[in-house]
Design a protein around this motif. Structure first.
Motif, PDB file in Angstrom:
ATOM      1  N   CYS A 141       0.844  -1.204   0.000  1.00 22.61           N
ATOM      2  CA  CYS A 141       0.000   0.000   0.000  1.00 22.61           C
ATOM      3  C   CYS A 141       0.877   1.250   0.000  1.00 22.61           C
ATOM      4  O   CYS A 141       1.814   1.359   0.802  1.00 22.61           O
ATOM      5  CB  CYS A 141      -0.911   0.007   1.224  1.00 22.61           C
ATOM      6  N   LYS A 142       0.560   2.193  -0.867  1.00 22.74           N
ATOM      7  CA  LYS A 142       1.380   3.402  -0.971  1.00 22.74           C
ATOM      8  C   LYS A 142       0.503   4.627  -1.213  1.00 22.74           C
ATOM      9  O   LYS A 142       0.800   5.460  -2.065  1.00 22.74           O
ATOM     10  CB  LYS A 142       2.411   3.259  -2.082  1.00 22.74           C
ATOM     11  N   GLN A 143      -0.591   4.737  -0.483  1.00 20.09           N
ATOM     12  CA  GLN A 143      -1.469   5.890  -0.651  1.00 20.09           C
ATOM     13  C   GLN A 143      -0.697   7.173  -0.329  1.00 20.09           C
ATOM     14  O   GLN A 143      -0.148   7.319   0.771  1.00 20.09           O
ATOM     15  CB  GLN A 143      -2.691   5.768   0.260  1.00 20.09           C
ATOM     16  N   ALA A 144      -0.667   8.085  -1.264  1.00 18.16           N
ATOM     17  CA  ALA A 144       0.150   9.297  -1.129  1.00 18.16           C
ATOM     18  C   ALA A 144      -0.251  10.119   0.090  1.00 18.16           C
ATOM     19  O   ALA A 144       0.601  10.713   0.762  1.00 18.16           O
ATOM     20  CB  ALA A 144       0.039  10.138  -2.399  1.00 18.16           C
ATOM     21  N   GLU A 145      -1.565  10.172   0.358  1.00 14.99           N
ATOM     22  CA  GLU A 145      -2.032  10.981   1.485  1.00 14.99           C
ATOM     23  C   GLU A 145      -1.501  10.437   2.814  1.00 14.99           C
ATOM     24  O   GLU A 145      -1.163  11.201   3.723  1.00 14.99           O
ATOM     25  CB  GLU A 145      -3.565  11.005   1.520  1.00 14.99           C
ATOM     26  N   ILE A 146      -1.426   9.112   2.926  1.00 12.48           N
ATOM     27  CA  ILE A 146      -0.913   8.516   4.166  1.00 12.48           C
ATOM     28  C   ILE A 146       0.607   8.651   4.222  1.00 12.48           C
ATOM     29  O   ILE A 146       1.183   8.905   5.286  1.00 12.48           O
ATOM     30  CB  ILE A 146      -1.345   7.041   4.275  1.00 12.48           C
ATOM     31  N   LEU A 147       1.263   8.514   3.076  1.00 10.05           N
ATOM     32  CA  LEU A 147       2.717   8.680   3.047  1.00 10.05           C
ATOM     33  C   LEU A 147       3.120  10.083   3.493  1.00 10.05           C
ATOM     34  O   LEU A 147       4.172  10.272   4.114  1.00 10.05           O
ATOM     35  CB  LEU A 147       3.254   8.413   1.639  1.00 10.05           C
ATOM     36  N   ALA A 148       2.282  11.065   3.196  1.00  6.28           N
ATOM     37  CA  ALA A 148       2.610  12.456   3.534  1.00  6.28           C
ATOM     38  C   ALA A 148       2.132  12.857   4.926  1.00  6.28           C
ATOM     39  O   ALA A 148       2.485  13.927   5.421  1.00  6.28           O
ATOM     40  CB  ALA A 148       1.985  13.393   2.501  1.00  6.28           C
ATOM     41  N   LYS A 149       1.363  12.006   5.558  1.00  5.18           N
ATOM     42  CA  LYS A 149       0.749  12.351   6.842  1.00  5.18           C
ATOM     43  C   LYS A 149       1.796  12.458   7.946  1.00  5.18           C
ATOM     44  O   LYS A 149       2.716  11.655   8.035  1.00  5.18           O
ATOM     45  CB  LYS A 149      -0.284  11.280   7.209  1.00  5.18           C
ATOM     46  N   GLU A 150       1.635  13.451   8.798  1.00  3.40           N
ATOM     47  CA  GLU A 150       2.512  13.615   9.962  1.00  3.40           C
ATOM     48  C   GLU A 150       1.641  13.727  11.203  1.00  3.40           C
ATOM     49  O   GLU A 150       0.786  14.605  11.296  1.00  3.40           O
ATOM     50  CB  GLU A 150       3.382  14.865   9.808  1.00  3.40           C
ATOM     51  N   THR A 151       1.842  12.815  12.150  1.00  7.07           N
ATOM     52  CA  THR A 151       1.056  12.813  13.374  1.00  7.07           C
ATOM     53  C   THR A 151       1.972  12.656  14.578  1.00  7.07           C
ATOM     54  O   THR A 151       2.990  11.959  14.508  1.00  7.07           O
ATOM     55  CB  THR A 151       0.012  11.676  13.373  1.00  7.07           C
ATOM     56  N   ARG A 152       1.588  13.282  15.670  1.00  8.18           N
ATOM     57  CA  ARG A 152       2.404  13.201  16.876  1.00  8.18           C
ATOM     58  C   ARG A 152       2.411  11.798  17.467  1.00  8.18           C
ATOM     59  O   ARG A 152       3.223  11.477  18.323  1.00  8.18           O
ATOM     60  CB  ARG A 152       1.934  14.210  17.909  1.00  8.18           C
ATOM     61  N   TRP A 153       1.489  10.936  17.001  1.00  6.57           N
ATOM     62  CA  TRP A 153       1.451   9.561  17.507  1.00  6.57           C
ATOM     63  C   TRP A 153       2.330   8.619  16.685  1.00  6.57           C
ATOM     64  O   TRP A 153       2.442   7.438  17.012  1.00  6.57           O
ATOM     65  CB  TRP A 153       0.009   9.054  17.534  1.00  6.57           C
ATOM     66  N   ASP A 154       2.951   9.146  15.641  1.00 12.17           N
ATOM     67  CA  ASP A 154       3.901   8.360  14.845  1.00 12.17           C
ATOM     68  C   ASP A 154       5.267   8.461  15.513  1.00 12.17           C
ATOM     69  O   ASP A 154       5.832   9.553  15.635  1.00 12.17           O
ATOM     70  CB  ASP A 154       3.949   8.919  13.418  1.00 12.17           C
ATOM     71  N   LEU A 155       5.821   7.338  15.939  1.00 10.19           N
ATOM     72  CA  LEU A 155       7.102   7.358  16.651  1.00 10.19           C
ATOM     73  C   LEU A 155       8.243   7.858  15.773  1.00 10.19           C
ATOM     74  O   LEU A 155       9.289   8.249  16.283  1.00 10.19           O
ATOM     75  CB  LEU A 155       7.419   5.962  17.198  1.00 10.19           C
ATOM     76  N   LYS A 156       8.034   7.861  14.479  1.00 10.03           N
ATOM     77  CA  LYS A 156       9.030   8.457  13.581  1.00 10.03           C
ATOM     78  C   LYS A 156       9.133   9.959  13.839  1.00 10.03           C
ATOM     79  O   LYS A 156      10.165  10.579  13.583  1.00 10.03           O
ATOM     80  CB  LYS A 156       8.630   8.180  12.131  1.00 10.03           C
ATOM     81  N   HIS A 157       8.042  10.543  14.357  1.00 11.17           N
ATOM     82  CA  HIS A 157       8.008  11.974  14.675  1.00 11.17           C
ATOM     83  C   HIS A 157       7.870  12.189  16.185  1.00 11.17           C
ATOM     84  O   HIS A 157       7.216  13.130  16.636  1.00 11.17           O
ATOM     85  CB  HIS A 157       6.843  12.643  13.942  1.00 11.17           C
ATOM     86  N   PHE A 158       8.492  11.327  16.948  1.00 17.96           N
ATOM     87  CA  PHE A 158       8.404  11.359  18.409  1.00 17.96           C
ATOM     88  C   PHE A 158       8.750  12.734  18.978  1.00 17.96           C
ATOM     89  O   PHE A 158       8.138  13.207  19.940  1.00 17.96           O
ATOM     90  CB  PHE A 158       9.348  10.283  18.963  1.00 17.96           C
ATOM     91  N   GLY A 159       9.724  13.402  18.374  1.00 17.81           N
ATOM     92  CA  GLY A 159      10.189  14.683  18.897  1.00 17.81           C
ATOM     93  C   GLY A 159       9.130  15.769  18.928  1.00 17.81           C
ATOM     94  O   GLY A 159       9.263  16.745  19.681  1.00 17.81           O
ATOM     95  N   ILE A 160       8.074  15.619  18.128  1.00 14.35           N
ATOM     96  CA  ILE A 160       6.999  16.619  18.117  1.00 14.35           C
ATOM     97  C   ILE A 160       6.397  16.781  19.515  1.00 14.35           C
ATOM     98  O   ILE A 160       5.947  17.865  19.894  1.00 14.35           O
ATOM     99  CB  ILE A 160       5.894  16.207  17.113  1.00 14.35           C
ATOM    100  N   ASN A 161       6.408  15.701  20.285  1.00 12.42           N
ATOM    101  CA  ASN A 161       5.760  15.718  21.600  1.00 12.42           C
ATOM    102  C   ASN A 161       6.621  16.317  22.702  1.00 12.42           C
ATOM    103  O   ASN A 161       6.127  16.549  23.801  1.00 12.42           O
ATOM    104  CB  ASN A 161       5.388  14.282  22.000  1.00 12.42           C
ATOM    105  N   ARG A 162       7.892  16.561  22.422  1.00  9.72           N
ATOM    106  CA  ARG A 162       8.793  16.957  23.505  1.00  9.72           C
ATOM    107  C   ARG A 162       8.369  18.249  24.209  1.00  9.72           C
ATOM    108  O   ARG A 162       8.545  18.365  25.432  1.00  9.72           O
ATOM    109  CB  ARG A 162      10.234  17.069  23.003  1.00  9.72           C
ATOM    110  N   PRO A 163       7.806  19.238  23.509  1.00  9.42           N
ATOM    111  CA  PRO A 163       7.340  20.428  24.239  1.00  9.42           C
ATOM    112  C   PRO A 163       6.303  20.107  25.317  1.00  9.42           C
ATOM    113  O   PRO A 163       6.160  20.862  26.280  1.00  9.42           O
ATOM    114  CB  PRO A 163       6.741  21.305  23.131  1.00  9.42           C
ATOM    115  N   TYR A 164       5.602  18.980  25.168  1.00 13.20           N
ATOM    116  CA  TYR A 164       4.592  18.598  26.157  1.00 13.20           C
ATOM    117  C   TYR A 164       5.213  18.137  27.472  1.00 13.20           C
ATOM    118  O   TYR A 164       4.503  17.977  28.475  1.00 13.20           O
ATOM    119  CB  TYR A 164       3.701  17.485  25.604  1.00 13.20           C
ATOM    120  N   LEU A 165       6.529  17.916  27.468  1.00 18.33           N
ATOM    121  CA  LEU A 165       7.210  17.584  28.723  1.00 18.33           C
ATOM    122  C   LEU A 165       6.904  18.615  29.800  1.00 18.33           C
ATOM    123  O   LEU A 165       6.785  18.285  30.984  1.00 18.33           O
ATOM    124  CB  LEU A 165       8.726  17.545  28.505  1.00 18.33           C
TER     125      LEU A 165
END
Length: 747
Positions: free
Chosen positions: A128-152
């Motif tokens: 599966c390679k849906q472009a919309e999902i490939l481009a999606k960025e969510t704070r719950w994606d561990l690939k983007h774990f750093g997004i949550n750091r301000p919540y510390l």
């Protein structure tokens, strides 16, 4: 907006009931109607949302070929899977029946089913390679774990906040540098207890694809394992069962297993950070905060387990070889490269590899509770201290011949912790170097040469340090005598025949007599407030209050060696000299000052410091460098933010009380002494003689039970307990329980 009218208008189904469900990015309703049960999901209208919903429907279509239950989009009268009304988008999905994973017992069969299900779902999505999902960025994606750091910053307790930040730090150090080697695929990304459905002890399906994203494949397992391990006494066994089944369907790569521990820690950190934020935004919501308490419990358990044990367990069930350096090889290398004077702790030496807060981990994955290493005052690998050093080292590392803000900022913070008279500082690299400098400064200032010391005292490994350390020089030569070193009896109240106050007066009188025999010749009197190597011996009450004035009256200065006891470890007092109600002329600092980074210093008065003004230049190549200053300042910040002095008092009192109770049960525990988290337990046999054998038995048996303490004193019969201040009451209970068991079961 009338939900009933929407269903009847767009689908033509007669609605029986409508009930609202909790949701995160959507508003959800359970619909019971003439066609059956459904979930109506409502979203704000946007092109991005339309694209994501379309892509999600395509994924659900792909998964529909698997023998599991997934939500199925219901088409409107005009065959639309997504429809709009007003400024909102809607989807009607089939209501997936089943019992939530969170509502059933997690037996082995179910865990294996869970692992197979995850692997089969991931396997089906590989192409599966849906472009919309490939481009999606969510704070719950561990690939983007750093997004949550301000919540510390929303985590109120500083200790908890730094525990979470430790996993951010480890993610940055252990995951990001090798992330390019991790396989990337579209994953569900939220296989938690309340999304996974079961039937007859098997996983039957999953709901809620709202967090689906294109991420590292291993994150599917990381998220799922995080939740299935909650509330478990043996989380690694639970994880291993799931991983083993996953591996049979979709084999994992070694690098994925090497980062899995840190990714699970990252998911737990994401959960508690978002829960902390949600408490402010939605104080009444249970949906987001439902996992907060078990998440904190597992996070602490995860720290205790450690990365090596987890990685070894994961690799073992997947058939990967676990390589360790044989201890014989390391011992041979040690003998080859180092002098035999370099000692090892414990009969069974430990091959250490990692550490965190109050834990140390050996190469086999054993987790040791550290009740011994007082240098790591803030805790092993404390993230605030580590980050401070990293930042400073990447910017500037020079010496005090240049001007830089960190030197003055740290100095001001440090000197503010002392009485006003102690207002000048000299930075060096260790407590030993500081002791050496203190003696040099005292001799320069007084123009005298003799140094008065305490029996069994220790003040460093330099030539001067050994000369003023009876603990060391008596081991070189029992008859050693340097006419410039005057050795006073150790003012130890225990077994002296005197009560505490009487002992102080008696030993002070003896020291004053020695001083008077050398009237006008003494440059300095140096003493630790609690003599560490002498057996954790607090100086008898009133002793220093008598001796200090006598030393000064004949022209000498008074030096307090705070290398072991300073920086709040004693609980009731930040500095050891405060417990004796005296103010020294020179203070020696070291050990915990840099939490493992080599920093030392002496603090003194303007008058004494001025004695160096017209002599040879004082310069330390590394003393006071920007990196050391940044680290030292971070240590002070941690002490304040985490209220470590108060913690040392509370936990120390609890532990000391427990040790005293042990003393009532076992006569060999003759004395429990010290303050805060700097405690000593003196062992005597039933004839009142030093019980060295029992002390070493306890130390080594505790080591076999994965707890670290030391022994010391002139007869090596005193247990030394001086843990990092991250050590807590539960850790103290564990130590007391193990000590009790060893005492009870000794031969």
């Amino acid at each position: 907006m009338e939900i009933k009218e929407i269903i009847e208008g767009f689908f033509g189904y007669k609605v029986t009931s409508v009930s609202q469900l909790e949701g995160y990015d959507s508003i959800n309703y359970k619909i019971v109607c003439s066609k059956g049960s459904f979930v109506l999901k409502q979203y704000p209208d946007s092109e991005e949302t339309r694209g994501l919903l379309k892509a999600e429907n395509e994924v659900l279509q792909t998964l529909s070929t698997l023998p599991y239950d997934f939500p199925e989009p219901e088409l409107t009268r005009d065959q639309q899977a997504i429809f709009e009304k007003g400024d909102c988008l809607f989807r009607l999905l089939s209501y997936v029946e089943g019992t939530f994973l969170g509502d059933v017992s997690h037996e082995e069969e179910l865990l294996h089913s869970f692992g197979r299900f995850l692997a089969e779902m991931d396997n089906a999505l590989l192409d599966c390679k849906q472009a919309e999902i490939l481009a999606k960025e969510t704070r719950w994606d561990l690939k983007h774990f750093g997004i949550n750091r301000p919540y510390l910053n929303y985590i109120e307790d500083a200790g908890n906040r730094n525990l979470v930040d430790y996993f951010y730090l480890q993610y940055e150090q252990q995951v990001l540098p090798i992330s390019h080697r991790l396989r990337k695929k579209i994953i569900h990304n939220d296989a938690n207890d309340w999304n996974v459905l079961t039937r007859e002890n098997r996983v039957s399906g999953i709901i809620d694809f709202g967090d689906m994203c294109h991420s590292w494949l291993i994150n599917e397992l990381a998220v799922a394992l995080t939740y299935v391990m909650m509330h478990k006494t043996r989380p690694l066994e639970i994880a291993s069962s799931v991983i083993a089944a996953y591996q049979q369907v979709l084999p994992l790569e070694e690098v994925e297993l090497e980062v899995l521990y840190f990714l699970i820690g990252a998911r737990l950190a994401t959960s508690v950070c978002n829960s902390a934020k949600t408490k402010l935004d939605k104080p009444d919501s249970e949906y987001i905060t439902i996992s907060e308490k078990p998440a904190w419990e597992l996070l602490r358990k995860w720290l205790e387990i450690g990365p090596i044990a987890a990685e070894n367990a994961f690799k073992k069930v997947c058939g990967w070889e676990i390589e360790v350096t044989p201890i014989e090889k390391q011992l041979d290398q040690r003998h080859l490269y180092f002098s035999d004077s370099l000692s090892l702790s414990y009969r069974n030496p430990i091959q250490m590899k990692r550490s965190a807060f109050q834990y140390m981990y050996d190469i086999h994955g054993n987790s040791f509770l550290d009740a011994y290493n007082n240098i790591m005052l803030a805790g092993h690998c404390h993230p605030k201290v580590v980050r401070a050093g990293q930042r400073a080292m990447s910017v500037l590392n020079t010496n005090t011949r240049y001007l830089y803000d960190s030197l003055y900022r740290y100095t001001e913070k440090l000197l503010n912790l002392f009485p006003d008279s102690l207002n000048k500082i000299f930075f060096v690299n260790s407590g030993s170097a500081a002791s050496d400098l203190a003696i040099r400064l005292a001799r320069t200032h007084t123009r005298k040469n003799k140094i008065m010391v305490l029996q069994d005292g220790y003040h460093g490994n330099t030539a001067t340090g050994i000369q003023i350390s009876p603990y060391k020089y008596h081991k070189l030569d029992k008859e050693y005598h340097n006419p410039d070193i005057l050795e006073c009896e150790l003012p130890k109240a225990f077994n002296s025949g005197y009560e505490e106050a009487e002992a102080g007066a008696y030993f002070a009188k003896r020291s004053v007599e020695l001083l008077q025999k050398n009237q006008g010749e003494i440059a300095a009197f140096i003493a630790e407030p609690i003599v560490g190597c002498g057996g954790q011996v607090p100086l008898a009450k009133g002793y220093l209050q008598t001796v200090y004035p006598e030393v000064r009256s004949q022209g000498g200065v008074c030096i307090s060696d705070e290398v072991q006891v300073g920086f709040g470890r004693l609980g009731d007092h930040f500095w050891g000299f405060e417990m004796h109600e005296v103010v020294p002329d020179i203070v020696i600092l070291g050990k915990p000052m840099g939490n493992g980074h080599p920093i030392g210093a002496i603090v003194t008065t303007s008058e004494i410091a001025a004695s160096f003004d017209h002599g040879p230049e004082f310069f330390s190549s590394f003393g006071g460098n920007p990196v050391s200053c940044a680290i030292g300042e971070a240590v002070l910040d941690v002490i304040e933010e985490e209220r470590l002095q108060q913690k040392a008092k509370t936990v120390g009192n609890f532990l000391k009380s427990g040790l005293e109770e042990l003393g009532k049960r076992y006569a060999e525990i003759a004395d429990v002494r010290g303050s805060g988290m700097f405690l000593g337990v003196e062992l005597l046999d039933l004839q009142g003689k030093p019980y060295t054998e029992l002390a070493n038995h306890l130390k080594n048996e505790l080591r076999e039970n994965f707890i670290l303490i030391g022994t010391d004193g002139p007869f090596d019969n005193v247990l030394k307990i001086k843990p990092p201040l991250s050590f807590n009451e539960n850790d103290a209970r564990i130590l007391l329980d193990r000590m009790t068991s060893i005492m009870e079961n000794r031969a």
